[in-house]
Design a protein around this motif. Structure first.
Motif, short mmCIF file in Angstrom:
data_model
loop_
_atom_site.label_atom_id
_atom_site.label_comp_id
_atom_site.label_asym_id
_atom_site.label_seq_id
_atom_site.Cartn_x
_atom_site.Cartn_y
_atom_site.Cartn_z
N ARG A 74 0.73 -1.25 0.00
CA ARG A 74 0.19 0.01 -0.08
C ARG A 74 0.93 1.29 -0.10
O ARG A 74 0.53 1.98 0.95
N ASP A 92 2.46 1.11 3.57
CA ASP A 92 2.78 -0.63 3.49
C ASP A 92 2.89 -1.33 4.73
O ASP A 92 2.30 -2.35 5.05
N TYR A 146 5.84 -1.50 -4.79
CA TYR A 146 4.44 -1.40 -4.63
C TYR A 146 3.69 -2.01 -6.00
O TYR A 146 4.12 -2.01 -6.99
N HIS A 178 -2.45 1.93 -3.79
CA HIS A 178 -1.21 2.35 -2.79
C HIS A 178 -1.07 3.71 -2.80
O HIS A 178 -1.68 4.46 -3.58
#
Length: 218
Positions: free
Chosen positions: A106, A110, A167, A172
């Protein structure tokens, strides 16, 4: 996020009711039964058995609410159905290498979302074991969760190393103002469960998380 938050809220009430069940009168029980039945149909069930979730998030995507409702109603069929379904979802999202599909990719959130997923699944496993199902020693689930904890430790030591995987996906998040470079503030059970179940001590490296340690999370 409203359905997810509503599901988590109702799940928390259910868990509290189960804990306090011996103090609940028959008259109160009737009212709780009516309320929980309505809330399960409206919020928990649609969230728990959905086919649109791309990751593993708070409340185990409604799974914890299902476990709590099954316990409250003594519904062994719902409990068995929930466990069978959640094992498939955990296997789908928690990879053998420790990454969590969607969560761990993300963008600059993340690690934040990764730890939220790990916290959620550990809480689910604790509740499942209290009701007779040990996922910690499951030959498929157990190693995947251990691997996700290893990635949690990696991210706590070095966010740069954690994010080297890059990613992917459509959701994201970028931009320094939107970054969450720390363990999720609602992952309040993660460090305690990891220490008690795996003998691993994690000292979160960011003050923002430590300020939230007094919170409770289902």
């Amino acid at each position: 996020h409203h359905p997810e938050f509503a599901t988590s809220f109702i799940s928390g009430i259910l868990i509290s009711a189960v804990i306090l069940e011996e103090y609940i009168s028959p008259e109160q029980r009737v009212k709780f039964d009516r309320y929980f039945n309505k809330m399960h149909k409206r919020f928990i069930k649609p969230q728990a058995f959905n086919n649109w979730s791309t990751g593993f998030y708070a409340g185990s995507n409604g799974g914890i609410g299902n476990l709590a409702y099954a316990r409250w109603t003594r519904d062994s069929r719902l409990f068995a159905k929930e466990i069978k379904y959640r094992k498939k979802i955990i296997k789908k999202h928690f990879r053998k290498d420790g990454w969590i599909e969607n969560n761990s990719w993300r963008g600059n959130r993340d690690y934040w979302y990764h730890t939220l997923g790990v916290d959620a699944v550990l809480g689910y496993m604790i509740i499942a074991r209290a009701n007779g199902v040990d996922l910690f020693n499951d030959p498929v689930i157990g190693p995947r969760i251990q691997a996700s904890i290893d990635k949690t430790i990696l991210g706590n030591k070095s966010l740069e190393k954690f994010s080297e995987k890059g990613y992917k996906g459509k959701n994201h998040i970028t931009g320094p103002k939107n970054a969450r470079p720390h363990m999720h503030q609602n992952a309040t059970n993660l460090t305690k469960i990891v220490e008690e179940e795996y003998g691993i001590y994690i000292n979160p490296r960011n003050e923002h998380f430590r300020r939230g340690r007094t919170q409770e999370n289902v």
